[in-house]
Scaffold this motif. Structure first.
Motif, PDB file in Angstrom:
ATOM      1  N   ASP A 376      -5.068   2.189   6.338  1.00 42.45           N
ATOM      2  CA  ASP A 376      -5.097   1.163   7.388  1.00 42.45           C
ATOM      3  C   ASP A 376      -4.994  -0.242   6.802  1.00 42.45           C
ATOM      4  N   LYS A 377      -5.604  -0.460   5.651  1.00 43.36           N
ATOM      5  CA  LYS A 377      -5.541  -1.784   5.020  1.00 43.36           C
ATOM      6  C   LYS A 377      -4.104  -2.139   4.625  1.00 43.36           C
ATOM      7  N   SER A 378      -3.332  -1.134   4.256  1.00 44.61           N
ATOM      8  CA  SER A 378      -1.933  -1.394   3.903  1.00 44.61           C
ATOM      9  C   SER A 378      -1.112  -1.738   5.141  1.00 44.61           C
ATOM     10  N   LEU A 379      -1.429  -1.108   6.273  1.00 45.34           N
ATOM     11  CA  LEU A 379      -0.732  -1.440   7.520  1.00 45.34           C
ATOM     12  C   LEU A 379      -1.047  -2.870   7.948  1.00 45.34           C
ATOM     13  N   GLU A 380      -2.287  -3.283   7.746  1.00 44.27           N
ATOM     14  CA  GLU A 380      -2.654  -4.668   8.056  1.00 44.27           C
ATOM     15  C   GLU A 380      -1.900  -5.640   7.162  1.00 44.27           C
ATOM     16  N   LYS A 381      -1.722  -5.264   5.910  1.00 43.66           N
ATOM     17  CA  LYS A 381      -0.984  -6.119   4.975  1.00 43.66           C
ATOM     18  C   LYS A 381       0.484  -6.228   5.389  1.00 43.66           C
ATOM     19  N   LEU A 382       1.079  -5.119   5.779  1.00 42.79           N
ATOM     20  CA  LEU A 382       2.472  -5.130   6.241  1.00 42.79           C
ATOM     21  C   LEU A 382       2.617  -5.979   7.497  1.00 42.79           C
ATOM     22  N   ALA A 383       1.641  -5.889   8.394  1.00 43.15           N
ATOM     23  CA  ALA A 383       1.681  -6.687   9.620  1.00 43.15           C
ATOM     24  C   ALA A 383       1.621  -8.175   9.301  1.00 43.15           C
ATOM     25  N   GLU A 384       0.814  -8.536   8.322  1.00 47.67           N
ATOM     26  CA  GLU A 384       0.697  -9.940   7.933  1.00 47.67           C
ATOM     27  C   GLU A 384       2.012 -10.464   7.363  1.00 47.67           C
ATOM     28  N   ILE A 385       2.659  -9.658   6.524  1.00 52.68           N
ATOM     29  CA  ILE A 385       3.952 -10.053   5.948  1.00 52.68           C
ATOM     30  C   ILE A 385       4.984 -10.227   7.049  1.00 52.68           C
ATOM     31  N   ASN A 417       5.349  14.794  -5.059  1.00 52.52           N
ATOM     32  CA  ASN A 417       5.513  15.198  -3.657  1.00 52.52           C
ATOM     33  C   ASN A 417       4.568  14.488  -2.692  1.00 52.52           C
ATOM     34  N   THR A 418       3.769  13.541  -3.186  1.00 50.33           N
ATOM     35  CA  THR A 418       2.928  12.739  -2.295  1.00 50.33           C
ATOM     36  C   THR A 418       2.909  11.296  -2.775  1.00 50.33           C
ATOM     37  N   ILE A 419       2.755  10.375  -1.823  1.00 55.24           N
ATOM     38  CA  ILE A 419       2.585   8.970  -2.162  1.00 55.24           C
ATOM     39  C   ILE A 419       1.679   8.338  -1.110  1.00 55.24           C
ATOM     40  N   LEU A 420       0.730   7.566  -1.582  1.00 54.81           N
ATOM     41  CA  LEU A 420      -0.198   6.867  -0.698  1.00 54.81           C
ATOM     42  C   LEU A 420       0.121   5.381  -0.739  1.00 54.81           C
ATOM     43  N   VAL A 421       0.406   4.811   0.432  1.00 58.84           N
ATOM     44  CA  VAL A 421       0.682   3.377   0.523  1.00 58.84           C
ATOM     45  C   VAL A 421      -0.652   2.651   0.654  1.00 58.84           C
ATOM     46  N   THR A 422      -0.985   1.893  -0.365  1.00 59.75           N
ATOM     47  CA  THR A 422      -2.239   1.144  -0.423  1.00 59.75           C
ATOM     48  C   THR A 422      -1.939  -0.352  -0.412  1.00 59.75           C
ATOM     49  N   PRO A 423      -2.952  -1.191  -0.194  1.00 58.10           N
ATOM     50  CA  PRO A 423      -2.718  -2.638  -0.293  1.00 58.10           C
ATOM     51  C   PRO A 423      -2.212  -3.042  -1.673  1.00 58.10           C
ATOM     52  N   GLU A 424      -2.703  -2.359  -2.722  1.00 61.22           N
ATOM     53  CA  GLU A 424      -2.255  -2.671  -4.085  1.00 61.22           C
ATOM     54  C   GLU A 424      -0.772  -2.371  -4.253  1.00 61.22           C
ATOM     55  N   LEU A 425      -0.333  -1.276  -3.647  1.00 60.62           N
ATOM     56  CA  LEU A 425       1.084  -0.902  -3.768  1.00 60.62           C
ATOM     57  C   LEU A 425       1.975  -1.947  -3.126  1.00 60.62           C
ATOM     58  N   ILE A 426       1.532  -2.533  -2.016  1.00 60.55           N
ATOM     59  CA  ILE A 426       2.339  -3.538  -1.319  1.00 60.55           C
ATOM     60  C   ILE A 426       2.328  -4.868  -2.070  1.00 60.55           C
ATOM     61  N   GLU A 427       1.172  -5.230  -2.618  1.00 61.58           N
ATOM     62  CA  GLU A 427       1.054  -6.517  -3.311  1.00 61.58           C
ATOM     63  C   GLU A 427       1.716  -6.490  -4.677  1.00 61.58           C
ATOM     64  N   LYS A 428       1.603  -5.369  -5.394  1.00 61.09           N
ATOM     65  CA  LYS A 428       2.156  -5.271  -6.750  1.00 61.09           C
ATOM     66  C   LYS A 428       2.938  -3.971  -6.890  1.00 61.09           C
ATOM     67  N   PRO A 429       4.095  -3.864  -6.249  1.00 64.80           N
ATOM     68  CA  PRO A 429       4.844  -2.601  -6.247  1.00 64.80           C
ATOM     69  C   PRO A 429       5.310  -2.163  -7.634  1.00 64.80           C
ATOM     70  N   ASP A 430       5.737  -3.122  -8.467  1.00 60.35           N
ATOM     71  CA  ASP A 430       6.228  -2.740  -9.792  1.00 60.35           C
ATOM     72  C   ASP A 430       5.121  -2.116 -10.638  1.00 60.35           C
ATOM     73  N   GLU A 431       3.928  -2.726 -10.600  1.00 60.17           N
ATOM     74  CA  GLU A 431       2.813  -2.189 -11.373  1.00 60.17           C
ATOM     75  C   GLU A 431       2.395  -0.806 -10.867  1.00 60.17           C
ATOM     76  N   GLU A 432       2.396  -0.650  -9.554  1.00 57.62           N
ATOM     77  CA  GLU A 432       2.019   0.642  -8.986  1.00 57.62           C
ATOM     78  C   GLU A 432       3.029   1.725  -9.333  1.00 57.62           C
ATOM     79  N   LEU A 433       4.299   1.364  -9.362  1.00 65.22           N
ATOM     80  CA  LEU A 433       5.319   2.347  -9.718  1.00 65.22           C
ATOM     81  C   LEU A 433       5.155   2.788 -11.168  1.00 65.22           C
ATOM     82  N   LYS A 434       4.837   1.842 -12.055  1.00 70.30           N
ATOM     83  CA  LYS A 434       4.591   2.199 -13.458  1.00 70.30           C
ATOM     84  C   LYS A 434       3.382   3.129 -13.568  1.00 70.30           C
TER      85      LYS A 434
END
Length: 606
Positions: A376-385, A417-434
């Protein structure tokens, strides 16, 4: 290859010299025309004409195909509150617009149905009838087009969308307004009567308001307004026009076969026109009018309101001053104003189980067998963007795509086969991918727990949403939906990544299939067998959770029960059975218990 014009001229010459030379047979001509059209326009266009015989003056049709000459026309029995409730499940906010559209659209189609049913002469009731064409006013990205598409889908009428900026006045270079009516017939699979009860939606209508800087006739603005006047009220639109080469070829071929000219027209008296636009600047016009009419502190109260509040005061004279002709405004008696969306509205959109943005993204990742969950926190972050982009709900799509693009590109090649979209993933996608790459193949207990929590939270949200529609679904189907079945509908929505209404339709179809199987499986044994609700629920659960076909489950169950039921029938004479959940869960164990009881000769329940 000869061009279309040359082909038409040659075809006309063939007709004129019919007495002097041998003309091809019907099948030969159809084959030649079909081959030509396929080469020119692709496989979408072919001539398919059955054997027809001249029918005298009956060929001079007024546009109603023989198959469409139905007394009552398309069926419609929806009530405004029912349609409004449906829209509430998909569209956030916009209560005034949803209420107005639901009421006027339901009234429009119910009135058509009622008048056609009561009137012996179909044309008498149209005299002086005022059509409730609608004008939607609202900023970009608030859901104007989405609303109309949802309504058209729900009520099952043909729907066509056009952009006002693409049209010019009839006779000038540019699109023709009447082409929309012809497209409506195509959308209705050539069913003219169905098309005559459709919806034409024209967006960007504010862009054809007259400009003060143009001297002379403005064919792209006021000209388009004038071209719309007759279709919006009532007129006959010819389906065959000179600039349409295909229709002309078909007309020539029809004339060759029958010796009659064919005229097909579509009457627009029952076609509902809905216009929409952002109408930038109209608030200033309304504010000026209100202030000039107000006295004392009344004017100050109006002037201090928000722009949305001011636009709600729109009147015909404001639209005329904006640049529309009075005749055009008079054909739009119903006006609905949509609200600008706020950040909290964006969050509500993303958390709505029916929202197409998250569902689409889930399907994108499911295409690679990857299950994606959103905290839910990631959805709020996406809404803010998205809110910061000032493009309305369209900004949500951009925000989601930008945030997840690199993961959609990389993860299919990793075997994850799974991925969780978190606030960290949205704010720092490159770091999360690494981090995800470095941990590939290694269990992360914390992320696994967060993923399960997000999935459970989504399931609970779905169950709540289904529960809110329980009464509507029960009235629609006649089924009783208790807690277990509400959970099954939610599981279907999760399994097929669908909206709630589609999940319920799947549930209803599966339920009917089980009932049908229960009536036929044991008929050859002359055993009257029915499935109890508990058995149906268990079969549904097995089908959904274990991804098994209902037919296979029922056939396997029948094979497990067949011998025992036949034995009981032969020994006891019992030939009526009700299959319960216990029989579905462990048929062998249950049959054993039945056989031990057969001496009692008591009513047998399986």
């Amino acid at each position: 290859m000869m061009n279309v014009r040359g082909f038409i001229m040659e075809s006309e010459d063939v007709i004129k010299k019919e007495e002097e030379q041998k003309i091809p047979s019907q099948k030969e001509l159809e084959r030649e025309l079909s081959d030509y059209l396929s080469k020119k326009y692709g496989d979408r266009i072919k001539i398919v004409s059955p054997l027809l015989y001249p029918q005298g003056d009956q060929e001079k049709t007024t546009g109603k195909n023989k198959k469409n000459d139905k007394e009552d026309g398309p069926s419609f029995n929806m009530k405004p509150e029912e349609l409004n409730s449906y829209l509430d499940g998909y569209v956030v906010k916009q209560d005034q617009a949803k209420g107005t559209l639901s009421t006027k659209i339901c009234t429009h189609f119910n009135r058509i149905k009622s008048l056609k049913k009561r009137s012996k002469n179909k044309n008498t009731f149209s005299v002086g009838m005022i059509k409730n064409n609608v004008l939607l006013i609202g900023p970009t990205g608030v859901g104007k087009t989405y609303l109309i598409k949802l309504i058209a889908q729900k009520i099952g009428v043909p729907f066509i969308k056009g952009d006002a900026t693409k049209f010019s006045e009839t006779g000038y270079v540019g699109g023709d307004i009447e082409d929309l009516v012809r497209d409506l017939v195509y959308e209705a699979d050539e069913d003219i009567e169905l098309a005559e009860n459709g919806i034409i939606y024209i967006d960007e209508i504010d862009k054809i308001a007259s400009s003060q800087n143009i001297i002379g006739h403005d064919v792209s603005r006021t000209g388009v307004q004038r071209a719309l006047l007759k279709p919006m009220e009532e007129t006959d639109v010819d389906l065959k026009v000179p600039h349409d080469a295909i229709s002309q070829i078909q007309a020539i071929e029809h004339y060759r076969r029958t010796g009659k000219r064919e005229k097909q027209v579509v009457n627009t008296k029952n076609i509902l026109f809905i216009m929409s636009g952002s109408f930038d600047g109209i608030a200033d016009i309304i504010k000026k009018r209100i202030q000039s009419q107000g006295i004392g502190f009344e004017a100050d109260i109006h002037s201090s309101g928000t722009e949305a509040d001011i636009v709600r005061e729109v009147r015909a004279q404001d639209l005329i001053e904006f640049g529309f002709e009075s005749e055009f405004v008079g054909r739009l008696p119903v006006i609905a104003v949509l609200d600008e969306l706020k950040k909290e509205d964006f969050v509500e959109i993303l958390t709505n189980p029916n929202n197409p943005i998250i569902l689409s993204k889930k399907r994108d990742f499911r295409a690679y067998d990857i299950d994606i969950q959103f905290e839910d926190k990631s959805l709020e972050k996406l809404a803010e963007i998205a809110f910061q982009e000032k493009t309305g709900a369209r900004g949500l799509v951009s925000a989601v795509e930008r945030s997840l693009m690199i993961f959609e590109k990389r993860l299919p090649s990793t075997g994850i086969n799974t991925i969780l979209v978190t606030p960290e993933l949205i704010e720092k996608p490159d770091e999360e991918l690494k981090r995800i790459d470095s941990n590939a193949g290694t269990a992360d207990p914390e992320m696994e727990k967060r993923f399960k929590d997000a999935a459970l939270h989504e399931k609970k949200r779905l169950v709540r949403a289904v529960t809110l529609k329980r009464a509507e679904f029960e009235a629609q189907s006649g089924l009783i939906l208790y807690e277990e079945r509400l959970n099954l509908i939610a599981e279907l929505a999760l399994k097929y990544i669908s909206d709630i209404d589609s999940a319920f339709l799947d549930f209803e179809e599966m339920f009917s299939e089980i009932r049908l199987q229960s009536e036929t499986l044991f008929s050859q044994l002359e055993i009257d067998t029915s499935f109890a609700d508990s058995a149906i629920d268990e079969i549904l659960r097995l089908s959904i959770m274990e991804d098994r076909e209902i037919t296979d489950i029922c056939i396997n169950l029948a094979s497990e029960l067949e011998y025992g039921l036949k034995l009981i029938k032969d020994r006891v004479g019992q030939d009526t059975f009700t299959v319960t959940r216990e029989a579905v869960v462990d048929p062998e164990k249950y049959i054993d218990s039945l056989i031990k009881k057969y001496y009692s000769r008591s009513p047998v329940t399986v």
